[in-house]
Design a protein around this motif. Structure first.
Motif, PDB file in Angstrom:
ATOM      1  N   LEU A  40       0.806  -1.214   0.000  1.00  0.00           N
ATOM      2  CA  LEU A  40       0.000   0.000   0.000  1.00  0.00           C
ATOM      3  C   LEU A  40       0.845   1.272   0.000  1.00  0.00           C
ATOM      4  CD1 LEU A  40      -2.826   1.202   0.049  1.00  0.00           C
ATOM      5  CD2 LEU A  40      -2.784   1.020   2.544  1.00  0.00           C
ATOM      6  N   ILE A  41       1.861   1.334   0.817  1.00  0.00           N
ATOM      7  CA  ILE A  41       2.650   2.566   0.895  1.00  0.00           C
ATOM      8  C   ILE A  41       3.375   2.830  -0.418  1.00  0.00           C
ATOM      9  CG2 ILE A  41       4.596   3.712   2.049  1.00  0.00           C
ATOM     10  CD1 ILE A  41       3.662   2.342   4.651  1.00  0.00           C
ATOM     11  N   ASP A  42       3.937   1.807  -1.017  1.00  0.00           N
ATOM     12  CA  ASP A  42       4.634   1.993  -2.294  1.00  0.00           C
ATOM     13  C   ASP A  42       3.679   2.545  -3.357  1.00  0.00           C
ATOM     14  OD1 ASP A  42       6.418   0.368  -0.723  1.00  0.00           O
ATOM     15  OD2 ASP A  42       7.455  -0.152  -2.573  1.00  0.00           O
ATOM     16  N   ALA A  43       2.459   2.004  -3.400  1.00  0.00           N
ATOM     17  CA  ALA A  43       1.476   2.491  -4.370  1.00  0.00           C
ATOM     18  C   ALA A  43       1.060   3.922  -4.048  1.00  0.00           C
ATOM     19  CB  ALA A  43       0.254   1.568  -4.384  1.00  0.00           C
ATOM     20  N   ALA A  44       0.913   4.238  -2.768  1.00  0.00           N
ATOM     21  CA  ALA A  44       0.556   5.600  -2.369  1.00  0.00           C
ATOM     22  C   ALA A  44       1.648   6.597  -2.764  1.00  0.00           C
ATOM     23  CB  ALA A  44       0.302   5.652  -0.866  1.00  0.00           C
ATOM     24  N   VAL A  45       2.901   6.195  -2.609  1.00  0.00           N
ATOM     25  CA  VAL A  45       4.025   7.057  -2.997  1.00  0.00           C
ATOM     26  C   VAL A  45       3.999   7.300  -4.508  1.00  0.00           C
ATOM     27  CG1 VAL A  45       6.561   7.186  -3.151  1.00  0.00           C
ATOM     28  CG2 VAL A  45       5.460   6.461  -1.011  1.00  0.00           C
ATOM     29  N   ALA A  46       3.750   6.258  -5.272  1.00  0.00           N
ATOM     30  CA  ALA A  46       3.687   6.400  -6.730  1.00  0.00           C
ATOM     31  C   ALA A  46       2.529   7.304  -7.141  1.00  0.00           C
ATOM     32  CB  ALA A  46       3.562   5.028  -7.384  1.00  0.00           C
ATOM     33  N   LEU A  47       1.373   7.150  -6.493  1.00  0.00           N
ATOM     34  CA  LEU A  47       0.224   7.994  -6.817  1.00  0.00           C
ATOM     35  C   LEU A  47       0.493   9.446  -6.440  1.00  0.00           C
ATOM     36  CD1 LEU A  47      -2.633   7.810  -8.012  1.00  0.00           C
ATOM     37  CD2 LEU A  47      -3.492   7.547  -5.673  1.00  0.00           C
ATOM     38  N   ALA A  48       1.144   9.656  -5.316  1.00  0.00           N
ATOM     39  CA  ALA A  48       1.510  11.023  -4.913  1.00  0.00           C
ATOM     40  C   ALA A  48       2.447  11.650  -5.941  1.00  0.00           C
ATOM     41  CB  ALA A  48       2.167  11.011  -3.530  1.00  0.00           C
ATOM     42  N   HIS A  49       3.403  10.880  -6.424  1.00  0.00           N
ATOM     43  CA  HIS A  49       4.340  11.381  -7.436  1.00  0.00           C
ATOM     44  C   HIS A  49       3.612  11.692  -8.742  1.00  0.00           C
ATOM     45  CE1 HIS A  49       7.957  11.863  -9.791  1.00  0.00           C
ATOM     46  NE2 HIS A  49       7.525  10.938 -10.632  1.00  0.00           N
ATOM     47  N   LEU A  50       2.691  10.821  -9.134  1.00  0.00           N
ATOM     48  CA  LEU A  50       1.990  10.974 -10.407  1.00  0.00           C
ATOM     49  C   LEU A  50       0.958  12.095 -10.376  1.00  0.00           C
ATOM     50  CD1 LEU A  50       1.447   9.800 -13.283  1.00  0.00           C
ATOM     51  CD2 LEU A  50      -0.334   8.392 -12.193  1.00  0.00           C
ATOM     52  N   GLN A  51       0.137  12.120  -9.329  1.00  0.00           N
ATOM     53  CA  GLN A  51      -1.004  13.035  -9.312  1.00  0.00           C
ATOM     54  C   GLN A  51      -0.994  14.041  -8.173  1.00  0.00           C
ATOM     55  OE1 GLN A  51      -4.352  10.251  -9.194  1.00  0.00           O
ATOM     56  NE2 GLN A  51      -4.566  10.442 -11.424  1.00  0.00           N
ATOM     57  N   GLY A  52      -0.021  13.924  -7.285  1.00  0.00           N
ATOM     58  CA  GLY A  52       0.011  14.835  -6.146  1.00  0.00           C
ATOM     59  C   GLY A  52      -0.962  14.464  -5.039  1.00  0.00           C
TER      60      GLY A  52
END
Length: 189
Positions: A92-104
């Protein structure tokens, strides 16, 4: 057998780090030794989407892919074994980090209501000698390194302690993880 913290979040141990850094191989060894492991949700989403001719793939629709990964990771947490250490290949955290990078999207928004993982997170550093691209991992090592740096910044910001995995054989890496957890647990008593 070492004692294991009793509460569920304290039992959920994350292996994160550089794509192609050997995490899945270490998880396979931990499973072979009888530990509960949870396979990387991103790879499972890629596999399911490819079988279904779906578009929620990182190279077609990264945002849709990440939302699927987040859903799978949440399901993984909800269905994790009720006792013992549970080792997660990313999550979950890895995906959240990627989403934050992609969409803020703020990390806390994605992680809201999710249980905390064990305080120590094992991180696989970039290891160019073993990095390979395949049908599910199409990005290059430079992209993997950039992702690694984002994860190295995000986990401590969320209150986790990163412990790098040594660049050694699979058995030695697995021994290192288990010995570190035993030492942590011994220090709690």
């Amino acid at each position: 057998m070492s004692a294991v913290p009793g509460d569920a979040p304290g039992r959920f141990v994350v292996l994160t780090g550089c794509s192609g850094g050997g995490k899945s191989t270490v998880l396979a060894e931990l499973a072979r030794r009888g530990h509960a492991v949870v396979a990387e949700p991103g790879r499972r989403v890629v596999q399911a989407q490819m079988l279904a001719y779906g578009r929620a793939l990182p190279w077609l629709d990264l945002a849709a892919f990440l939302h699927h990964v987040i859903d799978v990771a949440r399901d993984d947490l909800a269905s994790a074994p009720a006792s013992g250490w549970v080792f997660f290949d990313r999550g979950l955290i890895d995906a959240a980090v990627a989403l934050a990078h992609l969409q803020g999207t703020p990390l806390q928004e994605t992680l809201e209501h999710a249980p905390r993982f064990y305080r120590r997170v094992f991180v696989a550093p970039p290891w160019p000698e073993i990095y390979v691209q395949d049908d599910a991992r199409r990005h290059d090592l430079a992209s993997a390194n950039a992702e690694y740096e984002r994860l190295r910044a995000a986990y401590p910001a969320l209150g986790y302690t990163l412990t790098p995995l040594p660049k050694t054989g699979v058995a030695e890496r697995s021994d290192f993880i288990l010995a570190t957890l035993r030492a942590d647990n011994a220090g709690m008593h």
